[in-house]
Design a protein around this motif. Structure first.
Motif, PDB file in Angstrom:
ATOM      1  N   SER A   1      17.546  59.525  28.501  1.00  0.00           N
ATOM      2  CA  SER A   1      18.414  59.758  29.551  1.00  0.00           C
ATOM      3  C   SER A   1      19.830  58.941  29.162  1.00  0.00           C
ATOM      4  N   LEU A   2      20.487  59.036  30.357  1.00  0.00           N
ATOM      5  CA  LEU A   2      21.763  58.511  29.390  1.00  0.00           C
ATOM      6  C   LEU A   2      22.506  57.395  30.314  1.00  0.00           C
ATOM      7  N   ASN A   3      22.527  56.025  30.245  1.00  0.00           N
ATOM      8  CA  ASN A   3      23.158  55.442  31.197  1.00  0.00           C
ATOM      9  C   ASN A   3      24.047  56.633  32.275  1.00  0.00           C
ATOM     10  N   VAL A   4      23.715  55.805  33.407  1.00  0.00           N
ATOM     11  CA  VAL A   4      24.240  56.463  34.770  1.00  0.00           C
ATOM     12  C   VAL A   4      25.991  56.223  34.359  1.00  0.00           C
ATOM     13  N   GLY A   5      26.721  55.625  34.182  1.00  0.00           N
ATOM     14  CA  GLY A   5      28.064  55.351  33.910  1.00  0.00           C
ATOM     15  C   GLY A   5      28.525  56.278  32.439  1.00  0.00           C
ATOM     16  N   VAL A   6      28.169  56.387  31.662  1.00  0.00           N
ATOM     17  CA  VAL A   6      28.569  57.714  31.344  1.00  0.00           C
ATOM     18  C   VAL A   6      27.763  58.726  31.328  1.00  0.00           C
ATOM     19  N   ALA A   7      26.670  59.205  32.153  1.00  0.00           N
ATOM     20  CA  ALA A   7      27.154  60.525  32.006  1.00  0.00           C
ATOM     21  C   ALA A   7      28.088  60.953  33.011  1.00  0.00           C
ATOM     22  N   CYS A   8      28.552  60.143  34.026  1.00  0.00           N
ATOM     23  CA  CYS A   8      29.232  60.239  35.175  1.00  0.00           C
ATOM     24  C   CYS A   8      30.754  60.636  34.307  1.00  0.00           C
ATOM     25  N   ALA A   9      30.652  59.889  32.807  1.00  0.00           N
ATOM     26  CA  ALA A   9      32.050  59.614  32.726  1.00  0.00           C
ATOM     27  C   ALA A   9      31.660  61.122  31.124  1.00  0.00           C
TER      28      ALA A   9
ATOM     29  N   GLY B   1      24.686  48.254  22.327  1.00  0.00           N
ATOM     30  CA  GLY B   1      23.189  49.831  23.020  1.00  0.00           C
ATOM     31  C   GLY B   1      23.468  50.442  23.506  1.00  0.00           C
ATOM     32  N   THR B   2      24.820  50.696  24.337  1.00  0.00           N
ATOM     33  CA  THR B   2      25.006  51.775  25.056  1.00  0.00           C
ATOM     34  C   THR B   2      25.856  53.243  24.554  1.00  0.00           C
ATOM     35  N   VAL B   3      26.465  52.402  23.425  1.00  0.00           N
ATOM     36  CA  VAL B   3      26.873  53.078  22.109  1.00  0.00           C
ATOM     37  C   VAL B   3      26.184  54.003  21.348  1.00  0.00           C
ATOM     38  N   LEU B   4      24.930  53.185  21.279  1.00  0.00           N
ATOM     39  CA  LEU B   4      23.247  53.702  20.583  1.00  0.00           C
ATOM     40  C   LEU B   4      22.769  54.644  20.489  1.00  0.00           C
ATOM     41  N   ARG B   5      22.724  54.565  22.538  1.00  0.00           N
ATOM     42  CA  ARG B   5      21.699  55.043  23.118  1.00  0.00           C
ATOM     43  C   ARG B   5      22.726  56.650  23.402  1.00  0.00           C
ATOM     44  N   THR B   6      23.878  56.644  23.503  1.00  0.00           N
ATOM     45  CA  THR B   6      24.792  57.343  24.079  1.00  0.00           C
ATOM     46  C   THR B   6      24.796  58.435  22.857  1.00  0.00           C
TER      47      THR B   6
ATOM     48  N   GLU C   1      43.617  51.154  32.666  1.00  0.00           N
ATOM     49  CA  GLU C   1      45.274  51.453  31.441  1.00  0.00           C
ATOM     50  C   GLU C   1      43.728  51.313  30.037  1.00  0.00           C
ATOM     51  N   SER C   2      42.342  51.645  30.654  1.00  0.00           N
ATOM     52  CA  SER C   2      41.138  51.654  29.037  1.00  0.00           C
ATOM     53  C   SER C   2      40.277  52.344  29.460  1.00  0.00           C
ATOM     54  N   LEU C   3      39.426  53.201  28.996  1.00  0.00           N
ATOM     55  CA  LEU C   3      37.933  52.756  29.287  1.00  0.00           C
ATOM     56  C   LEU C   3      36.974  52.057  28.244  1.00  0.00           C
ATOM     57  N   ASN C   4      36.109  51.644  29.260  1.00  0.00           N
ATOM     58  CA  ASN C   4      34.814  50.519  28.247  1.00  0.00           C
ATOM     59  C   ASN C   4      35.012  51.308  26.952  1.00  0.00           C
ATOM     60  N   VAL C   5      33.731  50.660  25.829  1.00  0.00           N
ATOM     61  CA  VAL C   5      34.128  51.846  24.725  1.00  0.00           C
ATOM     62  C   VAL C   5      33.225  52.304  25.047  1.00  0.00           C
ATOM     63  N   GLY C   6      31.754  52.487  25.369  1.00  0.00           N
ATOM     64  CA  GLY C   6      30.813  52.672  25.779  1.00  0.00           C
ATOM     65  C   GLY C   6      31.049  54.050  26.203  1.00  0.00           C
ATOM     66  N   VAL C   7      32.001  54.423  26.892  1.00  0.00           N
ATOM     67  CA  VAL C   7      32.668  55.510  27.842  1.00  0.00           C
ATOM     68  C   VAL C   7      32.920  56.348  26.893  1.00  0.00           C
TER      69      VAL C   7
END
Lengths: 241, 241
Positions: free
Chosen positions: A217-225, B103-108, B216-222
């Motif tokens: 699955s994706l993190n919920v913030g990532v899915a939203c993005a 970790g979010t970058v790896l998962r995404t 102003e910007s996005l989170n790096v994982g986003v």
């Protein structure tokens, strides 16, 4: 309660009425922080200088930034006030528990031009300090509201003319194949359990994000993005109507 | 060091050689955890039951899950081993400091079918416990490597035939207008400072994510998610070549 001079500057720029500012000795030594506090006072805030070591005892973090700002509660946007327009997108969080995720959703929704973010069910308090930090100031920019009953919220939004869509994992319609010029309320569920069954039955449709690789699955913030920026991409490349 | 029975199951499913498993009394009482530990032993792991209260003293979290797994170090993917193909995408993190973001970058990246993730510059250790948790098991699935010198890495990847692109804020080419069938190495910079100037000069091009609202910007994982899923969307809708 917002921590740090940067959030105070964001609140002042957004015209948010600042109630009071608590300033630790390290902050009083920094010219930029001094200037920001002077602006807050000029805008009507009360300034309280703190003795050394006091802030560490009240702040949320171990090494707090030397400025704490007290702001009025916002977030009482009534769903009845929302009007659908071509390309309108509302994000509804249901039982989203992690404050970092909630803050990331606020920041991402703001950047993607989302109309409003609604907190529903057992979602985290938008004023949780970690959520405020993760929102990076977007809490002061994007309209948001807190509404406990997600079923009533679904009925209100559908009645107002929004398409309602549940975000699900490895099922539902391909998000990239949907027409995002239709005004839509996008529902995001809990990090582990997703959306409750009775709510999914009440929501008009469902969407999924096709994935490769082996992530479940994706993190919920990532899915939203992913969904909100696909909607923005379509709005940027297509004419409304 | 991976915490929790779920990560142990993920490692076993992925065929990762498990060195040893430490089991707290609460874990020994759970049938599913028992079964997972038995599978680990069958796969060659050594199992160490712990007395009550021991795990709390060595684990990273305040209320640790009752299983700790020790795994061999991975992440030594040499960049010279990477071969570009139509649609290949590599994510390079430079000075990404936050373990949750890494970790979010790896998962995404795993979910978006990215070829490999490279940690460069002063980026966080991929084995940081918070990074392992945020990767939700993808650390065991997606090829990754750690390479200190981002300039040398850029030269190697460009030499191998990858287009190199720097992710920047409110500048650069529109990410949605780029052809993602071209094999690409996507560089993501530090949460505050972005990518170093000398590195940006060495990277072939730059991309931005057009935004609305006032963020102003996005989170790096986003930002990683928005770009990688646009690349996947193009791969899904277009034929390679």
């Amino acid at each position: 309660m917002a921590e740090g001079a940067e959030l105070l500057r964001t609140a002042l720029r957004a015209g948010t009425p600042v109630e009071s500012v608590y300033l630790a000795p390290e902050g009083a030594e920094d010219p930029l922080t001094q200037e920001t506090c002077a602006q807050a006072v000029a805008a009507g805030a009360r300034l309280f200088p703190l003795a050394a070591g006091v802030l560490e005892r009240v702040a949320d973090t171990v090494t707090p930034q030397p400025v704490l700002t007290v702001l009025p509660m916002m977030g009482d946007l009534p769903p009845e006030a929302l009007r659908p327009d071509a390309g309108s997108l509302i994000v509804v969080m249901v039982d989203v528990r992690d404050p970092g995720n909630a803050g990331t959703v606020l920041r991402t929704a703001d950047a993607a031009g989302v109309q409003a973010v609604l907190f529903s069910g057992d979602s985290v308090d938008p004023y949780n300090p970690k959520a405020v930090r993760a929102s990076a100031g977007s809490l002061f920019h994007i309209p948001f509201g807190v509404h406990e009953d997600p079923l009533a919220l679904t009925a209100t939004l559908a009645g107002a003319g929004y398409r309602t869509l549940a975000t699900v994992v490895r099922q539902g319609d391909d998000y990239a194949g949907l027409d995002w010029m239709l005004p839509t309320a996008l529902f995001l569920g809990n990090e582990s359990a997703g959306l409750p069954e009775d709510l999914r039955a009440a929501i008009g449709g469902s969407l999924g994000i096709p994935m490769e690789g082996q992530a479940e699955s994706l993190n919920v913030g990532v899915a939203c993005a992913v969904v909100c920026f696909e909607a923005l991409r379509q709005r940027r490349t297509r004419s409304p109507g």
